[in-house]
Scaffold this motif. Structure first.
Motif, mmCIF file in Angstrom:
data_model
loop_
_atom_site.group_PDB
_atom_site.id
_atom_site.type_symbol
_atom_site.label_atom_id
_atom_site.label_comp_id
_atom_site.label_asym_id
_atom_site.label_seq_id
_atom_site.Cartn_x
_atom_site.Cartn_y
_atom_site.Cartn_z
ATOM 1 N N THR A 1 9.669 -0.372 -2.915
ATOM 2 C CA THR A 1 8.381 -0.405 -4.074
ATOM 3 C C THR A 1 8.257 0.736 -4.768
ATOM 4 O OG1 THR A 1 6.751 0.243 -2.723
ATOM 5 C CG2 THR A 1 7.067 -2.268 -2.508
ATOM 6 N N ARG A 2 7.713 0.526 -5.862
ATOM 7 C CA ARG A 2 7.615 1.669 -6.990
ATOM 8 C C ARG A 2 6.346 1.669 -7.579
ATOM 9 N NH1 ARG A 2 12.895 0.638 -6.627
ATOM 10 N NH2 ARG A 2 14.384 2.395 -6.436
ATOM 11 N N TYR A 3 5.997 2.843 -8.062
ATOM 12 C CA TYR A 3 4.587 2.984 -8.828
ATOM 13 C C TYR A 3 4.697 2.238 -10.026
ATOM 14 C CZ TYR A 3 0.478 4.808 -11.218
ATOM 15 O OH TYR A 3 -0.596 4.971 -11.908
ATOM 16 N N ASP A 4 5.898 2.192 -10.987
ATOM 17 C CA ASP A 4 5.934 1.861 -12.163
ATOM 18 C C ASP A 4 7.102 0.948 -12.577
ATOM 19 O OD1 ASP A 4 7.961 3.701 -11.549
ATOM 20 O OD2 ASP A 4 7.491 5.176 -13.258
ATOM 21 N N ALA A 5 7.298 0.143 -11.279
ATOM 22 C CA ALA A 5 8.569 -0.862 -11.465
ATOM 23 C C ALA A 5 8.214 -1.938 -10.479
ATOM 24 C CB ALA A 5 9.936 -0.312 -11.512
ATOM 25 N N ASP A 6 8.555 -3.379 -10.808
ATOM 26 C CA ASP A 6 8.641 -4.496 -9.862
ATOM 27 C C ASP A 6 9.594 -4.344 -8.856
ATOM 28 O OD1 ASP A 6 8.013 -6.871 -8.835
ATOM 29 O OD2 ASP A 6 8.342 -8.157 -10.549
ATOM 30 N N PRO A 7 9.070 -4.363 -7.392
ATOM 31 C CA PRO A 7 7.817 -4.597 -6.860
ATOM 32 C C PRO A 7 6.955 -3.514 -6.856
ATOM 33 C CG PRO A 7 9.572 -4.812 -5.138
ATOM 34 C CD PRO A 7 10.229 -4.629 -6.601
ATOM 35 N N ALA B 1 0.918 -1.343 -0.158
ATOM 36 C CA ALA B 1 -0.151 0.048 0.026
ATOM 37 C C ALA B 1 0.906 1.421 0.212
ATOM 38 C CB ALA B 1 -0.882 -0.001 1.190
ATOM 39 N N ALA B 2 0.443 2.378 -0.618
ATOM 40 C CA ALA B 2 1.150 3.537 -0.759
ATOM 41 C C ALA B 2 0.114 4.744 -0.265
ATOM 42 C CB ALA B 2 1.830 3.867 -2.263
ATOM 43 N N PRO B 3 0.532 5.520 0.309
ATOM 44 C CA PRO B 3 -0.195 6.812 0.930
ATOM 45 C C PRO B 3 -0.561 7.700 -0.412
ATOM 46 C CG PRO B 3 1.982 6.799 1.643
ATOM 47 C CD PRO B 3 1.950 5.645 1.378
ATOM 48 N N TYR C 1 0.526 0.310 -4.611
ATOM 49 C CA TYR C 1 -0.561 1.036 -5.047
ATOM 50 C C TYR C 1 -1.278 1.751 -3.925
ATOM 51 C CZ TYR C 1 0.215 -1.590 -9.552
ATOM 52 O OH TYR C 1 0.546 -2.238 -10.497
ATOM 53 N N GLY C 2 -2.154 2.697 -4.482
ATOM 54 C CA GLY C 2 -2.988 3.191 -3.526
ATOM 55 C C GLY C 2 -4.419 2.648 -3.308
ATOM 56 N N LEU C 3 -5.331 2.955 -2.312
ATOM 57 C CA LEU C 3 -6.513 2.233 -2.414
ATOM 58 C C LEU C 3 -7.414 2.583 -3.542
ATOM 59 C CD1 LEU C 3 -8.503 0.394 -0.789
ATOM 60 C CD2 LEU C 3 -9.077 2.369 0.599
ATOM 61 N N GLU D 1 6.742 8.145 -5.460
ATOM 62 C CA GLU D 1 8.151 8.142 -4.890
ATOM 63 C C GLU D 1 8.378 6.761 -4.515
ATOM 64 O OE1 GLU D 1 9.821 10.541 -5.177
ATOM 65 O OE2 GLU D 1 8.153 11.908 -5.963
ATOM 66 N N PRO D 2 9.615 6.250 -4.699
ATOM 67 C CA PRO D 2 10.004 4.783 -3.965
ATOM 68 C C PRO D 2 9.558 5.065 -2.595
ATOM 69 C CG PRO D 2 11.818 5.764 -5.349
ATOM 70 C CD PRO D 2 10.774 6.897 -5.053
ATOM 71 N N LEU D 3 9.183 3.903 -2.217
ATOM 72 C CA LEU D 3 9.065 3.574 -0.824
ATOM 73 C C LEU D 3 9.370 2.269 -0.230
ATOM 74 C CD1 LEU D 3 4.856 4.047 -0.779
ATOM 75 C CD2 LEU D 3 6.619 5.789 -0.233
ATOM 76 N N ARG D 4 10.103 2.791 0.930
ATOM 77 C CA ARG D 4 10.404 1.228 1.704
ATOM 78 C C ARG D 4 9.609 0.974 2.906
ATOM 79 N NH1 ARG D 4 15.731 -0.004 1.735
ATOM 80 N NH2 ARG D 4 16.510 1.949 0.745
ATOM 81 N N HIS D 5 9.550 -0.389 2.874
ATOM 82 C CA HIS D 5 8.688 -1.050 3.528
ATOM 83 C C HIS D 5 9.492 -1.964 4.615
ATOM 84 C CE1 HIS D 5 5.119 -0.341 0.887
ATOM 85 N NE2 HIS D 5 6.290 -0.342 0.074
ATOM 86 N N SER D 6 8.844 -1.719 5.889
ATOM 87 C CA SER D 6 9.895 -2.363 7.013
ATOM 88 C C SER D 6 8.918 -3.168 7.808
ATOM 89 C CB SER D 6 10.372 -1.454 8.057
ATOM 90 O OG SER D 6 9.788 -0.758 8.565
ATOM 91 N N PRO D 7 9.225 -4.514 8.376
ATOM 92 C CA PRO D 7 10.690 -5.067 8.255
ATOM 93 C C PRO D 7 10.742 -5.744 6.836
ATOM 94 C CG PRO D 7 9.167 -6.591 9.617
ATOM 95 C CD PRO D 7 8.278 -5.204 9.173
#
Length: 221
Positions: A176-182, A157-159, A185-187, A165-171
């Protein structure tokens, strides 16, 4: 790092050595058990028919097949070598007589199983799919859902304020990115995709995924 579901085929030697367990992202026991317990908590019963979209090498499938009545599990994946690995896992677990149906398909064509499903799940699939493929997946799954059934799919999930923007998910430190794997997405995008597929969606949210994926529940309108 989780691997691209469109990745290379595994060799028989790699499968025999268990490489498929890392190829699908590792956490074999943890994520396999997690998805099974999640679906049981939603009401999955042994007599239900389950569609496992992007089932891979049966990380979760082994748990479902053991629990469900014979012939009531159907798994689909784009990577035929992962399904071969899953068949090896079935034999090793003594579950081949449970008669699961496994198909490789690049278009999510679940109607090929020739039945309706009481529930469906896709774990760590939407995180590797561009949005147009998600719409296709939802459309195809919607064609085979029984009345009142839900399709549960995990995603990063992305706000709304940071979706480009690239988002880092922890742990796990997954980026992740909007336009590249992985992908993330937003709701709102999932609501848009669901609408195109004739479905509605609600955010289940946190389900204790070790890499912070959230859960969505899709159902027919």
């Amino acid at each position: 790092m989780e691997h691209n579901v469109y990745g290379r085929s595994l060799t028989p030697d790699e499968i025999a050595a268990g490489a498929h367990r890392d190829f699908v992202g590792g956490l074999w026991d943890e994520v396999g058990t997690l998805q099974f317990e999640f679906m049981r908590a939603t009401g999955l019963q042994p007599a239900h028919r389950l569609l496992d979209m992007g089932c891979g090498a049966l990380r979760g499938g082994l748990h479902f097949i053991r629990y469900l009545d014979a012939g009531h599990y159907c798994g689909m994946d784009i990577n035929a070598s992962l399904l071969d690995a899953g068949r090896c896992e079935l034999v090793a677990a003594g579950l081949a007589d449970k008669e699961p149906q496994l198909l490789d398909d690049s278009n999510f064509a679940a109607h090929r199983f020739g039945q309706q499903f009481d529930a469906a799940i896709a774990v760590s699939v939407f995180s590797h799919l561009p949005l147009n493929h998600i719409v296709r997946c939802l459309t195809e799954v919607g064609r085979v859902l029984a009345p009142g059934a839900s399709f549960y799919a995990s995603f990063f999930a992305a706000p709304a304020s940071a979706w480009l923007e690239p988002l880092r998910h922890s742990p796990g430190e997954i980026v992740t990115r909007y336009d590249a794997d992985p992908f993330h997405y937003g709701l709102a995008e999932m609501e848009w995709a669901a609408g195109l597929a004739g479905m509605r969606v609600r955010l289940v949210g946190d389900w204790s995924h070790p890499r912070s994926q959230q859960m969505l529940a899709f159902s027919l309108r």
